[in-house]
Each structure stands twice: as C-alpha cells, then as structure tokens.
Design a protein around this motif. Structure first.
Motif, PDB file in Angstrom:
ATOM      1  N   VAL A 229       0.840  -1.198   0.000  1.00 14.31           N
ATOM      2  CA  VAL A 229       0.000   0.000   0.000  1.00 14.31           C
ATOM      3  C   VAL A 229       0.874   1.246   0.000  1.00 14.31           C
ATOM      4  O   VAL A 229       1.721   1.430   0.880  1.00 14.31           O
ATOM      5  CB  VAL A 229      -0.954   0.014   1.218  1.00 14.31           C
ATOM      6  N   GLU A 231       0.604   5.039   0.404  1.00 13.31           N
ATOM      7  CA  GLU A 231      -0.287   6.112   0.863  1.00 13.31           C
ATOM      8  C   GLU A 231       0.023   7.402   0.114  1.00 13.31           C
ATOM      9  O   GLU A 231       1.109   7.590  -0.433  1.00 13.31           O
ATOM     10  CB  GLU A 231      -0.138   6.288   2.377  1.00 13.31           C
ATOM     11  N   LYS A 234       3.295   9.316   0.738  1.00 11.74           N
ATOM     12  CA  LYS A 234       4.485   8.643   0.199  1.00 11.74           C
ATOM     13  C   LYS A 234       4.561   8.814  -1.320  1.00 11.74           C
ATOM     14  O   LYS A 234       5.650   8.993  -1.890  1.00 11.74           O
ATOM     15  CB  LYS A 234       4.452   7.160   0.558  1.00 11.74           C
ATOM     16  N   THR A 403      -6.695   3.058  -3.596  1.00 15.99           N
ATOM     17  CA  THR A 403      -7.189   2.885  -2.246  1.00 15.99           C
ATOM     18  C   THR A 403      -8.579   3.517  -2.195  1.00 15.99           C
ATOM     19  O   THR A 403      -9.008   4.201  -3.124  1.00 15.99           O
ATOM     20  CB  THR A 403      -6.266   3.561  -1.221  1.00 15.99           C
ATOM     21  N   ASP A 405      -9.807   5.989  -0.681  1.00 15.52           N
ATOM     22  CA  ASP A 405      -9.885   7.460  -0.761  1.00 15.52           C
ATOM     23  C   ASP A 405      -9.520   7.994  -2.143  1.00 15.52           C
ATOM     24  O   ASP A 405      -9.636   9.191  -2.399  1.00 15.52           O
ATOM     25  CB  ASP A 405      -9.000   8.102   0.315  1.00 15.52           C
ATOM     26  N   GLY A 408      -4.339   7.056  -2.702  1.00 14.78           N
ATOM     27  CA  GLY A 408      -3.250   6.101  -2.601  1.00 14.78           C
ATOM     28  C   GLY A 408      -3.374   5.010  -3.651  1.00 14.78           C
ATOM     29  O   GLY A 408      -4.294   5.013  -4.477  1.00 14.78           O
ATOM     30  N   GLU A 410      -2.936   0.634  -4.099  1.00 16.66           N
ATOM     31  CA  GLU A 410      -2.650  -0.715  -3.619  1.00 16.66           C
ATOM     32  C   GLU A 410      -2.044  -1.495  -4.784  1.00 16.66           C
ATOM     33  O   GLU A 410      -2.649  -1.575  -5.853  1.00 16.66           O
ATOM     34  CB  GLU A 410      -3.910  -1.410  -3.122  1.00 16.66           C
TER      35      GLU A 410
END
Length: 437
Positions: A229, A231, A234, A403, A405, A408, A410
């Motif tokens: 993952v 984020e 990052k 992700t 939201d 991010g 995955e």
C-alpha cells in the motif's frame, strides 16, 4: 476463513430475448488473440446500513436487476461461438449464493488473498474457460453472519478487459439501486432506455480481413501474492523526487509507483534492465483519434514496453522513458489501430508479435486499474468498503488499484515464492510502501 455453505446455484437470463439480428456478436481484432481465462474482482460491503434479515431481499433485487442488465450486455449471456464471435443465445450467467458463519470484519481484519478462493464462483479466477459453452460471466454473492456481503464477479478475459468489467458492475449497481427505490415498471423501463448502450469494440477495431493468429498463451506459475500500500503522502514524496530533475513535469501516481516497483524488482531479484523489460497495459479508449466511448466493450488495451535501458536506471529516467513510450504509443497504436490512419500491416505485425512466445529475457508486467470507478458501485446499501482482485498466477505481474480514498495505490504483486522473499524485504521499496496482508 470459516467453512462456506452453498445456498443456491442458478442461471440468470436476460429479461428480454436478444433480437435475431444481434444473435452473432463479432469480437474485435484484439479480442481474437486474448486467452480464455477469467478476470476476477471482489467487492466487500460492510453491515453498516443493512442487516442479515435484509439479505434475502437484496439477493432477490440483485437477480432482477442482473436480468435486466443482461438485456443490455446481451453478449455476456451467450457462449463463445469461435475465436472471433459470440453466439448470443441468452443461455445466461452463473449466479451462486453462499453463507459464512463468521463476520465480515474477521475477513477484513487480516485479509490474505490466498484465503479468498472460496469467495469466487467455482474458483474461476484467472483460470481458463473449460468449454466453449461455459458461462462468460459467473457471479457469487457471499453473505456473512453480521449482514456484510462480498460480491465477486469473474468475466471471461477474451470478451472483456478490466474497464469493461468495471462498467458492467457499475451499471448493475445502478439498476439495483433503482429497483430498491422504485417499483413502477414504467420507471424501470425508462431507466433501461436512458442508460447508454455499451458499444461493441468491433465497431472500432473490426477483424475484417486481418489474419487470424492463435490466442496468446497464458503461462501460469506457482506464485504468491503480496499487497503493498502506497499512501498519498508517500506517493507525493516519490513525485517530488522524480520531478526534481526537471525532465519530468507533474508525474502521475501510476508512473511513479510502477517505476519504483519495476526498479526494485530488477534490483532485489538480481535481474538487469538490459534483459528485463517493463510491460504495461494501456487503455486505448482515451488514446485513439477520436477517443472511443468509455463504455466500449472488449479488450481495448494494448501493450507499452520500456526496454533497452542501461545497467543502472534512476527513477526519473524510468518515468521519462515510460512517458516517452506512451507518447510514441499514442502516435502509433492510438492512430494506426483505427480511424483515418488505420494501418492493416501495422496491426498485423502487432498481433503477430503479441502471440509470439518470447525467447530469453523477462518482463515485469503491470496493469493499472486506477481511476476505474470501482468504489462507486452502490447497489443500494452504500459503496464498497474495499475492492480487490485475486492473486494472479503470472510471475512478476502487478495490478495497481486505488485505495478507497482515491489518493493512494494498492499494488498486488505476484512473484515466485523465493523471489517474493527478497522483494518484500527490499529496504528502498519499504520506504514508500507498507506491506499489508
């Protein structure tokens, strides 16, 4: 995961018969070389807005709305006639319902992709179609003790790519919401007519007199899957590093994440950039001239290769090469696959190369499902809490997904076990990605 109990197995057919003039559905020239394995997707819905008592009515609604949807996506209710077409005989799609005695939270608390196999219909995920008359789409509704639901869909890759699969699920969700909110047949019919009809890929990329090549081999390996993952913060750090050179402006999430995975895979596995190319699937829908409709059916993707790099390649260089490659891709495949500049010789050579078994060398293969609105699939009880796919038995393959939201990424990375043992401990990778089961 606790033992599954199969409650029912049915075949859902289109609500209205397919008209005679649509009985034979032609596949596009990209479809014709695609292997007949199933693309899987898995959507988890928490019990926040519904209870176990309502599961039966939800399943009834899912069946009715699916039947109406199949009148639109009528090829998916048929069977493969041959390598180039579908016989739209309205045989329907598989629809399974299961129950689990555990709560959904126990699955999501420590999710492991290898334990998800029971959640997919007949464990078809990434497996080949057994016979030509096999179902093109198979669906399983998994009901948990808490009232949570997991919906899995497996769709034959020969007739659809991930974008098609996402459109199918979102349109099904739209019908399902409508069924829960409205009971008037007239309003249901109005919705059916208002949704845009999916456009066959062969409308843009017809087979015509192009040569027929064998289907590309789907080589299965003994792999393990890990979920990394990245984020948003990052990813922003990666973007800042890449753009600091001044050669790449506004790098995207997918560019920096895929470049990092490629770089760290080559390094940690002891490979070289000279012998290990990067291959990524590119959605043609928004890269042709003019662009194709978003709801075009079929495999409307082609492959971009980044290769012939030096012994060492910095992240900035990899992203720059990817971007330059994409620009060239749009000038060639984007224009020569269809439209005014269609080039049959170019297409033939592309198809020939795609079906040829490569000699020597290796690939890191990437498919990005980012920006597909998978988290918008609200069947009437809220949006999914998590969307994922199954582990893929192709070594050094990566699927990128948003992700929840939308900020991010995955990354589902599939490698042979001894390679994964090195990759998942790579210090430079773990500076930006967290390894989550």
């Amino acid at each position: 995961m606790e033992k599954m109990k199969l409650i029912s197995r049915e075949t859902i057919k289109p609500s209205t018969p397919t008209p005679p003039h649509l009985k034979i559905y032609p596949l596009c020239f990209i479809d014709h070389i695609v292997f007949r394995n199933y693309i899987p997707i898995l959507l988890f819905y928490s019990a926040n807005h519904h209870s176990k008592n309502h599961q039966a009515s939800k399943i009834s609604t899912l069946k009715k709305s699916l039947s109406h949807l199949l009148s639109r996506y009528y090829p998916f209710a048929g069977k493969l006639r041959d390598q180039l077409s579908i016989e739209c005989n309205d045989q329907g799609v598989s629809f399974l319902v299961t129950t689990f005695t555990c709560n959904l939270s126990s699955v999501l608390h420590n999710p492991k992709h290898e334990s998800f196999d029971p959640l997919f219909p007949d464990q078809l995920q990434w497996n080949p179609m057994e016979t030509a008359s096999s179902t093109i789409v198979a669906i399983q509704i998994n009901c948990f003790a808490c009232g949570g639901i997991a919906i899995s869909v497996c769709m034959c890759h020969k007739v659809a790519d991930a974008a098609t699969l996402c459109n199918f699920i979102n349109d099904w969700a739209t019908f399902s919401r409508h069924y829960q909110n409205q009971n008037q047949e007239e309003e249901q019919a109005e919705l059916l007519s208002s949704l845009p009809f999916p456009v066959p890929g062969a409308s843009f990329f017809p087979q015509e007199d192009l040569p027929v090549f064998p289907e590309a081999a789907f080589v299965k390996n003994d792999t393990v899957c890990r979920r990394f993952v990245f984020e948003a913060a990052k990813i922003d750090s990666l973007k800042a590093m890449v753009s600091s050179s001044g050669n790449v402006h506004n790098p995207t999430r997918v560019e920096v994440v895929s470049a990092l995975i490629y770089k760290r895979a080559v390094s940690s596995l002891g490979l070289t950039f000279k012998t290990t190319a990067f291959r990524t699937a590119v959605n043609l829908r928004n890269r042709t001239v003019p662009p194709l409709p978003g709801k075009s059916l079929g495999n409307l993707v082609w492959f971009l290769f980044v290769s012939n790099l030096g012994e060492e390649a910095e992240l900035q260089e990899l992203v720059l090469k990817m971007r330059e490659g994409l620009s060239e891709f749009c000038e060639t495949c984007g224009k020569k696959f269809g439209g005014k500049k269609k080039d049959s010789r170019f297409i033939t050579e592309c198809l020939k190369q795609a079906t040829r078994v490569p000699e020597g060398g290796s690939f890191v293969c990437c498919a990005s499902w980012c920006r597909f609105p998978m988290y918008e699939a609200d069947f009437g009880w809220g949006k999914p809490s998590w969307v994922t796919t199954s582990e893929c038995p192709v070594k050094n393959s990566v699927v990128l997904m948003d992700t929840r939201d939308g900020e991010g990424i995955e990354a589902l990375v599939n490698m042979e076990e001894h390679d994964m043992a090195k990759f998942e401990r790579d210090f430079h990778l773990l500076q930006y990605a967290s390894l989550k089961p």
